[in-house]
Design an enzyme around this catalytic site. Structure first.
Site, PDB file in Angstrom:
ATOM      1  N   CYS A 202       0.763  -1.184   0.099  1.00  0.00           N
ATOM      2  CA  CYS A 202       0.104   0.109   0.140  1.00  0.00           C
ATOM      3  C   CYS A 202       0.899   1.269  -0.004  1.00  0.00           C
ATOM      4  CB  CYS A 202      -1.156  -0.099   1.152  1.00  0.00           C
ATOM      5  SG  CYS A 202      -0.102   0.244   3.026  1.00  0.00           S
ATOM      6  N   ARG A 203       0.515   2.357   0.479  1.00  0.00           N
ATOM      7  CA  ARG A 203       1.359   3.523   0.340  1.00  0.00           C
ATOM      8  C   ARG A 203       2.188   3.575   1.312  1.00  0.00           C
ATOM      9  NH1 ARG A 203       1.693   8.447   2.591  1.00  0.00           N
ATOM     10  NH2 ARG A 203       0.114   8.186   4.227  1.00  0.00           N
TER      11      ARG A 203
END
Length: 112
Positions: A68-69
């Site tokens: 994810c980020r």
């Protein structure tokens, strides 16, 4: 973050992905608007909320790295899969932020 989650660092993942005989599947759990900033080459896009609905698309015997980020949502996905009996799931520590900080390339997402 989560005590039982296995993690992998960006340079280590890049090294593993560079080998043609790797058997690692990368799943990016970010939302569609987030992946426009770039994805790890070959990563599958599967937003976090869709993971429970797509369990049949993730084989239990495959090695999966979730991204994810920042590493928080992918850790949640890892914890969920771990609770479902998946043994070979890894969180990309620091997510795409760490991937970029490590100077590793990102490609444009391929929407299907």
């Amino acid at each position: 973050m989560f005590a039982s989650i296995k993690e992998i660092h960006a340079p280590e993942l890049a090294q593993l992905l560079a080998h043609k005989d790797n058997d690692i599947r990368v799943i990016d759990v970010r939302e569609a608007r987030e992946i426009t900033a770039g994805v790890i080459h070959g990563a599958d896009h599967m937003p976090l909320a869709s993971i429970p609905l797509k369990l049949n698309e993730i084989r239990r015997e495959e090695k999966v790295v979730l991204v994810c980020r920042s590493g928080a949502r992918s850790a949640q996905a890892c914890a969920f899969l771990d609770n479902q009996g998946y043994e070979h799931v890894y969180n990309l520590r620091g997510g795409m932020m760490d991937w970029h900080r490590s100077g590793l390339p990102a490609t444009e997402p391929q929407f299907t």
